[in-house]
Design an enzyme around this catalytic site. Structure first.
Site, PDB file in Angstrom:
ATOM      1  N   ARG A   1       0.692  -1.332   0.007  1.00 36.34           N
ATOM      2  CA  ARG A   1      -0.079  -0.042  -0.021  1.00 36.34           C
ATOM      3  C   ARG A   1       0.876   1.328  -0.062  1.00 36.34           C
ATOM      4  O   ARG A   1       0.438   2.326  -0.170  1.00 36.34           O
ATOM      5  CB  ARG A   1      -0.858   0.077   1.227  1.00 36.34           C
ATOM      6  CG  ARG A   1      -1.890  -0.941   0.748  1.00 36.34           C
ATOM      7  CD  ARG A   1      -3.245  -0.797   1.899  1.00 36.34           C
ATOM      8  NE  ARG A   1      -2.662  -0.698   3.408  1.00 36.34           N
ATOM      9  CZ  ARG A   1      -3.858  -0.446   4.142  1.00 36.34           C
ATOM     10  NH1 ARG A   1      -5.074  -0.406   3.926  1.00 36.34           N
ATOM     11  NH2 ARG A   1      -3.577  -0.139   5.509  1.00 36.34           N
ATOM     12  N   ASP A   2       2.316   1.304   0.097  1.00 32.24           N
ATOM     13  CA  ASP A   2       3.104   2.567  -0.255  1.00 32.24           C
ATOM     14  C   ASP A   2       4.344   2.004  -0.867  1.00 32.24           C
ATOM     15  O   ASP A   2       5.256   2.592  -0.689  1.00 32.24           O
ATOM     16  CB  ASP A   2       3.313   2.964   1.412  1.00 32.24           C
ATOM     17  CG  ASP A   2       3.760   4.380   1.404  1.00 32.24           C
ATOM     18  OD1 ASP A   2       3.243   4.996   0.292  1.00 32.24           O
ATOM     19  OD2 ASP A   2       4.426   4.789   2.141  1.00 32.24           O
ATOM     20  N   LEU A   3       4.219   1.279  -2.024  1.00 33.70           N
ATOM     21  CA  LEU A   3       5.098   1.068  -2.894  1.00 33.70           C
ATOM     22  C   LEU A   3       5.600   2.361  -3.732  1.00 33.70           C
ATOM     23  O   LEU A   3       4.718   3.082  -4.326  1.00 33.70           O
ATOM     24  CB  LEU A   3       5.013   0.200  -3.714  1.00 33.70           C
ATOM     25  CG  LEU A   3       4.974  -1.294  -3.341  1.00 33.70           C
ATOM     26  CD1 LEU A   3       4.531  -2.267  -4.287  1.00 33.70           C
ATOM     27  CD2 LEU A   3       6.349  -1.856  -2.710  1.00 33.70           C
TER      28      LEU A   3
END
Length: 172
Positions: A39-41
């Site tokens: 969710r935060d690549l």
């Protein structure tokens, strides 16, 4: 160092670009297989380790990640604005395909000397509008990568899943 700093100071060959994209896809495939959505690549959360002439990636910062069943939807608004997919910006439910959107953006940057497709927009509202409408060009991107990027940078319902991404990578 991070992929961001690496791309800002290093020219990558086509083989290195393809190898990094494959490694990133394999890492996401591994995470999704084990029920993890990052969710935060983003390039800042990918470390580059150079051994001899080989580059190896390591994904870091799992602070926003979530254990996730493939059919489950999520609603939490989280991530970094420049990398948020349209569904999160529009406050819709989303799935693990959010990582595929990020993969597409990171791959675009790898192929385009570190340049993000939406980075030129500094105003938050205009940036969000460009992301939601997916207004970007493939300028500077070789043709053989366009099908892969197009499959990743779709609205969520049309976006490729990790299995499709892996098949597309095999054709590069």
């Amino acid at each position: 160092g991070s992929l961001t700093s690496y791309l800002s100071r290093t020219y990558l060959t086509t083989n290195q670009q393809t190898d990094l994209i494959k490694q990133l896809a394999q890492a996401i495939e591994y995470l999704h297989y084990h029920g993890i959505v990052h969710r935060d690549l983003k390039p800042e959360n990918i470390l580059i380790d150079k051994k001899d002439m080989d580059l190896h990636i390591k994904i870091i910062d799992f602070g926003l990640s979530k254990m996730h069943c493939y059919t489950e939807t999520m609603t939490e608004q989280c991530g970094t604005l420049l990398y948020l997919p349209p569904e999160i910006l529009m406050h819709h439910k989303y799935t693990s395909k959010t990582d595929i959107w990020n993969f597409g953006l990171i791959s675009y940057a790898i192929l385009n000397g570190g340049i993000h497709p939406f980075a030129a927009e500094l105003e938050t509202k205009k940036l969000a509008d460009k992301i939601i409408s997916r207004k970007f060009t493939f300028e500077g991107i070789e043709n053989k990568y366009k099908e892969l990027l197009s499959a990743c940078l779709q609205n969520e319902c049309a976006r490729a899943d990790i299995r499709t991404v892996m098949k597309l990578i095999q054709r590069i």
